[in-house]
Structure formats: C-alpha cells, structure tokens
Design a protein around this motif. Structure first.
Motif, PDB file in Angstrom:
ATOM      1  N   GLU A   1       0.957  -1.138  -0.168  1.00  0.00           N
ATOM      2  CA  GLU A   1       0.069   0.079   0.060  1.00  0.00           C
ATOM      3  C   GLU A   1       0.842   1.245  -0.104  1.00  0.00           C
ATOM      4  O   GLU A   1       0.644   2.281  -0.769  1.00  0.00           O
ATOM      5  CB  GLU A   1      -0.785  -0.088   1.211  1.00  0.00           C
ATOM      6  CG  GLU A   1      -2.310   0.323   1.083  1.00  0.00           C
ATOM      7  CD  GLU A   1      -3.166   0.501   2.488  1.00  0.00           C
ATOM      8  OE1 GLU A   1      -3.519   1.348   2.894  1.00  0.00           O
ATOM      9  OE2 GLU A   1      -3.004  -0.681   3.010  1.00  0.00           O
TER      10      GLU A   1
ATOM     11  N   ARG B   1       1.171   4.028  -3.064  1.00  0.00           N
ATOM     12  CA  ARG B   1       0.775   5.359  -2.422  1.00  0.00           C
ATOM     13  C   ARG B   1       1.719   6.516  -3.033  1.00  0.00           C
ATOM     14  O   ARG B   1       1.628   7.441  -3.788  1.00  0.00           O
ATOM     15  CB  ARG B   1       0.476   5.457  -1.185  1.00  0.00           C
ATOM     16  CG  ARG B   1      -0.399   6.751  -0.747  1.00  0.00           C
ATOM     17  CD  ARG B   1      -1.038   6.871   0.732  1.00  0.00           C
ATOM     18  NE  ARG B   1      -2.028   5.704   0.711  1.00  0.00           N
ATOM     19  CZ  ARG B   1      -2.360   5.415   1.920  1.00  0.00           C
ATOM     20  NH1 ARG B   1      -1.888   5.886   3.056  1.00  0.00           N
ATOM     21  NH2 ARG B   1      -3.246   4.307   2.095  1.00  0.00           N
TER      22      ARG B   1
ATOM     23  N   LYS C   1      -8.591  15.309  -9.886  1.00  0.00           N
ATOM     24  CA  LYS C   1      -9.846  14.336  -9.954  1.00  0.00           C
ATOM     25  C   LYS C   1      -9.484  13.047 -10.725  1.00  0.00           C
ATOM     26  O   LYS C   1      -9.657  11.906 -10.202  1.00  0.00           O
ATOM     27  CB  LYS C   1     -10.940  14.827 -10.674  1.00  0.00           C
ATOM     28  CG  LYS C   1     -12.030  14.062 -10.836  1.00  0.00           C
ATOM     29  CD  LYS C   1     -13.391  14.930 -11.501  1.00  0.00           C
ATOM     30  CE  LYS C   1     -14.139  14.036 -12.413  1.00  0.00           C
ATOM     31  NZ  LYS C   1     -15.373  14.587 -12.912  1.00  0.00           N
TER      32      LYS C   1
ATOM     33  N   SER D   1      -7.006  11.180  -8.362  1.00  0.00           N
ATOM     34  CA  SER D   1      -7.788  10.539  -7.079  1.00  0.00           C
ATOM     35  C   SER D   1      -8.272   9.350  -7.629  1.00  0.00           C
ATOM     36  O   SER D   1      -8.286   8.167  -7.043  1.00  0.00           O
ATOM     37  CB  SER D   1      -8.867  11.681  -6.947  1.00  0.00           C
ATOM     38  OG  SER D   1      -9.636  10.917  -5.808  1.00  0.00           O
ATOM     39  N   ASN D   2      -8.877   9.296  -9.025  1.00  0.00           N
ATOM     40  CA  ASN D   2      -9.754   8.040  -9.524  1.00  0.00           C
ATOM     41  C   ASN D   2      -8.569   6.879  -9.893  1.00  0.00           C
ATOM     42  O   ASN D   2      -8.756   5.821  -9.287  1.00  0.00           O
ATOM     43  CB  ASN D   2     -10.118   8.333 -10.796  1.00  0.00           C
ATOM     44  CG  ASN D   2     -11.615   8.950 -10.469  1.00  0.00           C
ATOM     45  OD1 ASN D   2     -12.117   8.932  -9.611  1.00  0.00           O
ATOM     46  ND2 ASN D   2     -12.082   9.615 -12.099  1.00  0.00           N
TER      47      ASN D   2
ATOM     48  N   ARG E   1      -5.895   6.641  -8.257  1.00  0.00           N
ATOM     49  CA  ARG E   1      -5.320   6.024  -6.960  1.00  0.00           C
ATOM     50  C   ARG E   1      -6.230   5.019  -6.326  1.00  0.00           C
ATOM     51  O   ARG E   1      -5.960   3.921  -6.003  1.00  0.00           O
ATOM     52  CB  ARG E   1      -5.154   7.400  -5.899  1.00  0.00           C
ATOM     53  CG  ARG E   1      -4.341   6.554  -4.902  1.00  0.00           C
ATOM     54  CD  ARG E   1      -4.088   7.919  -3.961  1.00  0.00           C
ATOM     55  NE  ARG E   1      -5.096   8.751  -3.610  1.00  0.00           N
ATOM     56  CZ  ARG E   1      -5.027   9.717  -2.855  1.00  0.00           C
ATOM     57  NH1 ARG E   1      -3.718  10.110  -2.337  1.00  0.00           N
ATOM     58  NH2 ARG E   1      -6.047  10.359  -2.753  1.00  0.00           N
ATOM     59  N   SER E   2      -7.611   5.441  -6.542  1.00  0.00           N
ATOM     60  CA  SER E   2      -8.373   4.459  -6.033  1.00  0.00           C
ATOM     61  C   SER E   2      -8.683   3.202  -6.990  1.00  0.00           C
ATOM     62  O   SER E   2      -8.572   2.015  -6.122  1.00  0.00           O
ATOM     63  CB  SER E   2      -9.905   4.907  -6.132  1.00  0.00           C
ATOM     64  OG  SER E   2     -10.058   6.267  -5.731  1.00  0.00           O
TER      65      SER E   2
ATOM     66  N   LYS F   1      -7.693  -0.531  -5.209  1.00  0.00           N
ATOM     67  CA  LYS F   1      -8.598  -1.109  -4.762  1.00  0.00           C
ATOM     68  C   LYS F   1      -8.453  -2.714  -4.838  1.00  0.00           C
ATOM     69  O   LYS F   1      -8.784  -3.382  -3.680  1.00  0.00           O
ATOM     70  CB  LYS F   1      -9.842  -0.918  -5.861  1.00  0.00           C
ATOM     71  CG  LYS F   1     -11.283  -1.482  -5.402  1.00  0.00           C
ATOM     72  CD  LYS F   1     -12.308  -0.884  -6.178  1.00  0.00           C
ATOM     73  CE  LYS F   1     -13.680  -1.252  -5.784  1.00  0.00           C
ATOM     74  NZ  LYS F   1     -14.632  -1.141  -6.640  1.00  0.00           N
TER      75      LYS F   1
ATOM     76  N   LEU G   1      -6.753  -3.617  -1.562  1.00  0.00           N
ATOM     77  CA  LEU G   1      -7.596  -3.351  -0.475  1.00  0.00           C
ATOM     78  C   LEU G   1      -8.553  -4.650  -0.297  1.00  0.00           C
ATOM     79  O   LEU G   1      -8.989  -5.191   0.886  1.00  0.00           O
ATOM     80  CB  LEU G   1      -8.516  -2.085  -0.439  1.00  0.00           C
ATOM     81  CG  LEU G   1      -7.455  -0.824  -0.373  1.00  0.00           C
ATOM     82  CD1 LEU G   1      -8.438   0.490  -0.509  1.00  0.00           C
ATOM     83  CD2 LEU G   1      -6.984  -0.920   1.233  1.00  0.00           C
TER      84      LEU G   1
ATOM     85  N   LYS H   1      -6.895  -7.477   1.108  1.00  0.00           N
ATOM     86  CA  LYS H   1      -6.605  -7.098   2.381  1.00  0.00           C
ATOM     87  C   LYS H   1      -7.734  -7.538   3.379  1.00  0.00           C
ATOM     88  O   LYS H   1      -7.757  -8.215   4.219  1.00  0.00           O
ATOM     89  CB  LYS H   1      -6.183  -5.733   2.760  1.00  0.00           C
ATOM     90  CG  LYS H   1      -5.780  -5.552   4.051  1.00  0.00           C
ATOM     91  CD  LYS H   1      -5.593  -4.103   4.162  1.00  0.00           C
ATOM     92  CE  LYS H   1      -5.502  -3.501   5.633  1.00  0.00           C
ATOM     93  NZ  LYS H   1      -5.581  -1.968   5.592  1.00  0.00           N
TER      94      LYS H   1
END
Lengths: 104, 170
Positions: free
Chosen positions: B69, B73, B91, B94-95, B97-98, B102, B105, B108
C-alpha cells in the motif's frame, strides 16, 4: 427554518459502515462533514434513497476523500436514506455530521 | 496307582504354568497403565502448531499489504504528479489512485474476514466466516427494507442475535 443534525460515529468493518436515517418529508441536505480517525485514510461516501438511487456517490464522481470530507450540497430529501461509507482503506472510527434544513 | 501319580505331577506342572502366566499378564497390565495418553498429547501438539502457523501467516500477510500500500501510494502520487504535471487534474489522479489501490484493499479485507472467521470458529466450532457474511447480508437487506417502508422487526432480531454471537455490532 429548522436545522436537524444527524451525528455520525461508526467504525468501519471490511472497509464499510452504513445506517438508515429517519423518514424525511420536507428537508434539504445542506452539508456533509465526515472525518476518519487517521489523516491518511481514503474513503468514499454514498447516500441511497428508497428507490436505490444515489443522490451522492463520491466513488463515481471522483471526489473520494482523504482524512476529511466537508461538502456543501443542496439535495432535497424525501423518505428514508441509507448513509454509507465505502472503500475505506482502514477499519477505524469515523465521526461527523449531516446538516439538514427542515421547512416548517 | 501309576496313573494317579502321573496325573498329580501333571496337575502341579499345569498349576505352575498358570501361576507363571498370571504373573506375566499382571506385569503387562502394570506397564500398560503407566503408558501416557499419547493421542491427547499428540492432538494438543497438532493444535498448537496450527495456531502458530495461522498467527505467523497473518503477521506476514499484514506486513506485505502494508508495504505494498505504501509503495503504491508513493509511486502513484510522486511519479504520476511529476510525469504528467499539468496534463492531469486532481480528480483523475484521485480516481487512478482508487483504481490502483482497490484490488489490494479487497484482498486485504478478504484476508481480514478469513482471520475474523477463524476467531469465531474458535468460539463456536462452526464456520465463522459464513456467520459474518450472513450478518452483513442481513444488515444490508434490513437497510433496504427500512428505506422501502417494510417491517424490519424480524430481520432486526436476527441481526442482533448474530451481533451477540460474533461479539461486535455492525
């Protein structure tokens, strides 16, 4: 004009938490304030109405938050809504409030 | 007369043999009682080893995902921002990165659920993972029904029971 506050204090499990509001009749959502316990936690916020529409969904509109979310909105409310946090990068406590304007 | 004498001799010999045999059997019985209960000791050892293996696996997996992670990042923020500088807005980053985060995550959360299921297994000796999944499904169903104005008392009761069994609230 009356201001109604929904306090939020929920701990995420599997990256998510959710709860239902009470039933609204004549109200407008004006502000969403939400903070995670850690400053670097990323998360999304979603509201679902009684017809499974999403008046707000930050996972779709690209406004995911990191640590804090403070949005001013102007969303009319009718019925019961599900307030949810999704895709949280940490299972921790979230606090905040929804500020709702009620008409007499 | 000869036969009687012979019979007596045989009787004595036979009795001696019986006494010998009885002593031998008693000896064996005593030794058997002293043997430790091997099955129980073996099962204890087996459980202890399994428990340690699971703890070790969890520790390694947590460290692995934490590191991954952090790497993602740092990579997505620093290299993308400098390489694409003015071409990409906040924006999009941000998208992106998500989207990048994902799958890791999800893996996890899945592992955390499995571990949580193991903890519930210890309490209930049943499939704890199924209970946790059932509770999540029932809770989501309860929220939908409440939104749509249906009666949720029955389903709410079920969720409360599962909360009690699992030991926390959704």
């Amino acid at each position: 004009m009356l201001i109604y506050v929904i306090e939020i204090s929920n701990t995420a499990s599997g990256g998510t938490w959710s709860f239902n509001t009470s039933k609204f009749n004549n109200a407008i959502l004006k502000q969403i304030i939400l903070s995670s316990a850690s400053n670097d936690t990323t998360f999304d916020f979603r509201m679902t109405d009684d017809h499974n529409n999403y008046p707000i969904d930050t996972s779709v509109d690209g406004s995911s938050a990191t640590g804090k979310m403070n949005k001013e909105v102007n969303i009319p409310l009718k019925g019961i809504y599900t307030i949810a946090c999704l895709n949280s990068s940490a299972d921790e406590l979230f606090t905040g409030r929804l500020m709702i304007q009620e008409e007499n | 007369m000869f036969n009687n004498k012979r019979i007596s001799e045989l009787e004595i010999k036979f009795n001696d043999k019986i006494v010998l045999l009885t002593n031998h059997i008693n000896e064996i019985n005593t030794k058997l009682l002293k043997l430790p209960n091997i099955d129980i000791e073996f099962n204890k050892l087996k459980n202890e080893i399994e428990k340690r293996l699971i703890e070790f696996h969890k520790e390694i997996t947590d460290k692995y995902f934490e590191t991954l992670e952090k790497i993602l990042r740092v990579n997505s923020e620093s290299s993308l921002i400098t390489a694409l500088a003015h071409q990409v807005n906040q924006k999009d980053l941000s998208n992106l990165r998500s989207v990048l985060l994902k799958p890791f995550l999800e893996e996890k959360w899945k592992n955390e659920e499995i571990q949580k299921g193991f903890d519930v297994d210890k309490k209930l000796t049943t499939l704890g993972q199924q209970l946790i999944k059932m509770r999540k499904n029932l809770y989501d169903e309860m929220l939908i029904k409440e939104r749509e104005g249906e009666d949720i008392n029955e389903i709410k009761g079920k969720v409360e029971i599962l909360n009690y069994i699992i030991g926390d609230k959704l």
